[in-house]
Design a protein around this motif. Structure first.
Motif, mmCIF file in Angstrom:
data_model
loop_
_atom_site.group_PDB
_atom_site.id
_atom_site.type_symbol
_atom_site.label_atom_id
_atom_site.label_comp_id
_atom_site.label_asym_id
_atom_site.label_seq_id
_atom_site.Cartn_x
_atom_site.Cartn_y
_atom_site.Cartn_z
ATOM 1 N N THR A 70 0.827 -1.208 0.000
ATOM 2 C CA THR A 70 0.000 0.000 0.000
ATOM 3 C C THR A 70 0.859 1.254 0.000
ATOM 4 O O THR A 70 0.632 2.181 -0.792
ATOM 5 N N ALA A 71 1.869 1.293 0.864
ATOM 6 C CA ALA A 71 2.729 2.469 0.956
ATOM 7 C C ALA A 71 3.553 2.669 -0.311
ATOM 8 O O ALA A 71 3.719 3.802 -0.792
ATOM 9 N N PHE A 72 4.057 1.574 -0.866
ATOM 10 C CA PHE A 72 4.890 1.645 -2.068
ATOM 11 C C PHE A 72 4.110 2.216 -3.249
ATOM 12 O O PHE A 72 4.568 3.141 -3.936
ATOM 13 N N LEU A 73 2.921 1.686 -3.488
ATOM 14 C CA LEU A 73 2.136 2.147 -4.629
ATOM 15 C C LEU A 73 1.559 3.543 -4.396
ATOM 16 O O LEU A 73 1.460 4.340 -5.337
ATOM 17 N N LYS A 74 1.212 3.833 -3.171
ATOM 18 C CA LYS A 74 0.695 5.172 -2.866
ATOM 19 C C LYS A 74 1.778 6.226 -3.088
ATOM 20 O O LYS A 74 1.509 7.313 -3.619
ATOM 21 N N ALA A 76 4.225 5.992 -5.218
ATOM 22 C CA ALA A 76 4.358 6.141 -6.668
ATOM 23 C C ALA A 76 3.261 7.042 -7.221
ATOM 24 O O ALA A 76 3.521 7.941 -8.035
ATOM 25 N N ASP A 77 2.041 6.828 -6.778
ATOM 26 C CA ASP A 77 0.905 7.591 -7.286
ATOM 27 C C ASP A 77 0.952 9.053 -6.849
ATOM 28 O O ASP A 77 0.472 9.929 -7.564
ATOM 29 N N GLN A 78 1.541 9.311 -5.692
ATOM 30 C CA GLN A 78 1.669 10.687 -5.228
ATOM 31 C C GLN A 78 2.729 11.442 -6.020
ATOM 32 O O GLN A 78 2.639 12.665 -6.184
ATOM 33 N N HIS A 79 3.715 10.718 -6.517
ATOM 34 C CA HIS A 79 4.745 11.356 -7.337
ATOM 35 C C HIS A 79 4.160 11.799 -8.678
ATOM 36 O O HIS A 79 4.390 12.926 -9.133
ATOM 37 N N ALA A 80 3.415 10.905 -9.298
ATOM 38 C CA ALA A 80 2.696 11.160 -10.555
ATOM 39 C C ALA A 80 1.687 10.037 -10.696
ATOM 40 O O ALA A 80 1.857 8.964 -10.112
ATOM 41 N N PRO A 81 0.607 10.239 -11.448
ATOM 42 C CA PRO A 81 -0.419 9.192 -11.525
ATOM 43 C C PRO A 81 0.158 7.823 -11.872
ATOM 44 O O PRO A 81 0.936 7.689 -12.818
ATOM 45 N N LEU A 82 -0.234 6.816 -11.094
ATOM 46 C CA LEU A 82 0.206 5.450 -11.350
ATOM 47 C C LEU A 82 -0.520 4.929 -12.586
ATOM 48 O O LEU A 82 -1.730 4.738 -12.570
ATOM 49 N N GLU A 83 0.232 4.685 -13.649
ATOM 50 C CA GLU A 83 -0.379 4.250 -14.897
ATOM 51 C C GLU A 83 -0.110 2.773 -15.195
ATOM 52 O O GLU A 83 -0.889 2.120 -15.885
ATOM 53 N N VAL A 84 0.993 2.249 -14.663
ATOM 54 C CA VAL A 84 1.369 0.864 -14.918
ATOM 55 C C VAL A 84 1.854 0.227 -13.616
ATOM 56 O O VAL A 84 2.665 0.818 -12.896
ATOM 57 N N CYS A 85 1.360 -0.971 -13.332
ATOM 58 C CA CYS A 85 1.857 -1.763 -12.210
ATOM 59 C C CYS A 85 2.167 -3.161 -12.745
ATOM 60 O O CYS A 85 1.275 -3.826 -13.279
ATOM 61 N N ILE A 86 3.411 -3.582 -12.606
ATOM 62 C CA ILE A 86 3.818 -4.900 -13.092
ATOM 63 C C ILE A 86 4.281 -5.744 -11.914
ATOM 64 O O ILE A 86 5.224 -5.381 -11.203
ATOM 65 N N PHE A 87 3.592 -6.857 -11.713
ATOM 66 C CA PHE A 87 3.928 -7.788 -10.636
ATOM 67 C C PHE A 87 4.802 -8.887 -11.228
ATOM 68 O O PHE A 87 4.375 -9.640 -12.094
ATOM 69 N N ASN A 88 6.040 -8.989 -10.710
ATOM 70 C CA ASN A 88 7.030 -9.857 -11.345
ATOM 71 C C ASN A 88 7.754 -10.766 -10.346
ATOM 72 O O ASN A 88 8.903 -11.120 -10.555
ATOM 73 N N ILE A 89 7.074 -11.145 -9.284
ATOM 74 C CA ILE A 89 7.714 -12.016 -8.292
ATOM 75 C C ILE A 89 7.611 -13.468 -8.754
ATOM 76 O O ILE A 89 6.545 -13.925 -9.157
#
Length: 247
Positions: A70-74, A76-89
């Motif tokens: 939650t903190a990581f993506l938030k 990112a979105d606060q820096h600029a709109p989150l347009e892409v999220c890639i889950f690669n685990i």
């Protein structure tokens, strides 16, 4: 490079596929937020991106923890709109079924399935108010079938595929592209080449020119092509393999 007012988050930014994805999206003008378990290992990736003129923010991230995702993506979105999220685990392990402990099975599921659910859900929460977005999941051959020694890995990857499929059906009509990428191949790394040499000798390495392995950069290009698809022709599942792969 065309700078974009948007971020791309890479969860599981390892040394190979994850790093290649991060470099590709940074080269295309995104500010990349890269996360992996040990954030110190992201220093070479940060250096590569910044030397090429790109923007990147690197973090230690335990994707199994809801508050971390939650903190990581938030952020990112606060820096600029989150347009892409890639889950690669990945969490690719191989144990005979009698040697697969409860702990191994549960941990693999947490890494490869549960954390993917968290990433997809939290990315969607941030993208929906923007009215658009892209959520992509890295799958494997095990996403489609179980193999000898892969009970834990296949169960987790098949579960991730189901999560992605459910999310795609729900979020697609809301202008969020959800896709699942099946990588049906070994990835061309020094470690994989060494394992091939151990099993098959020099002849095995010589046969690699026949197209048995996939470059991390080729995977990144596949994700970039998914991002660029017109929304009236979105792909949910893309299987990729080298030309010489038998399947």
């Amino acid at each position: 490079m065309t700078e974009r007012h948007a971020t791309a988050a890479v969860i599981g930014a390892g040394n190979f596929i994850g790093a290649a994805i991060a470099r590709k999206f940074a080269a295309e003008g995104f500010t990349v937020f890269a996360g992996r378990r040990n954030g110190d290992k992201l220093a070479p990736l940060v250096s590569d991106i910044e030397k090429a003129g790109g923007k990147v923010s690197a973090r230690s991230l335990d994707a199994r923890k809801e508050e971390d995702i939650t903190a990581f993506l938030k952020e990112a979105d606060q820096h600029a709109p989150l347009e892409v999220c890639i889950f690669n685990i990945g969490a690719n392990v191989n144990f005979p079924i009698l040697d697969t402990t409860e702990r191994v099975f549960r941990k693999v599921w947490e890494m490869a399935c549960y954390s993917g659910f968290l990433a997809g859900r939290e990315a969607a929460r941030l993208m929906l108010p923007h009215g658009k977005g892209n959520i992509f999941f890295t799958g494997a051959t095990a996403s489609l079938r179980g193999g000898v020694g892969y009970a834990a890995f296949a169960a987790a990857k098949a579960g991730l595929r189901a999560v992605a499929q459910a999310a795609a059906r729900e979020l697609g009509p809301k202008n969020i592209h959800v896709a699942h990428l099946v990588i049906d191949s070994g990835v061309d790394t020094a470690w994989v080449r060494e394992r091939i040499k151990e099993r098959e000798g020099e002849a095995g390495l010589a046969n690699l020119a026949a197209g048995r392995l996939m470059r991390p950069e080729a995977v990144a290009e596949s994700y970039w092509s998914l991002y660029n698809q017109p929304r009236d022709a979105w792909t949910f599942e893309l299987e990729i393999r080298p030309f010489g792969e038998k399947w």
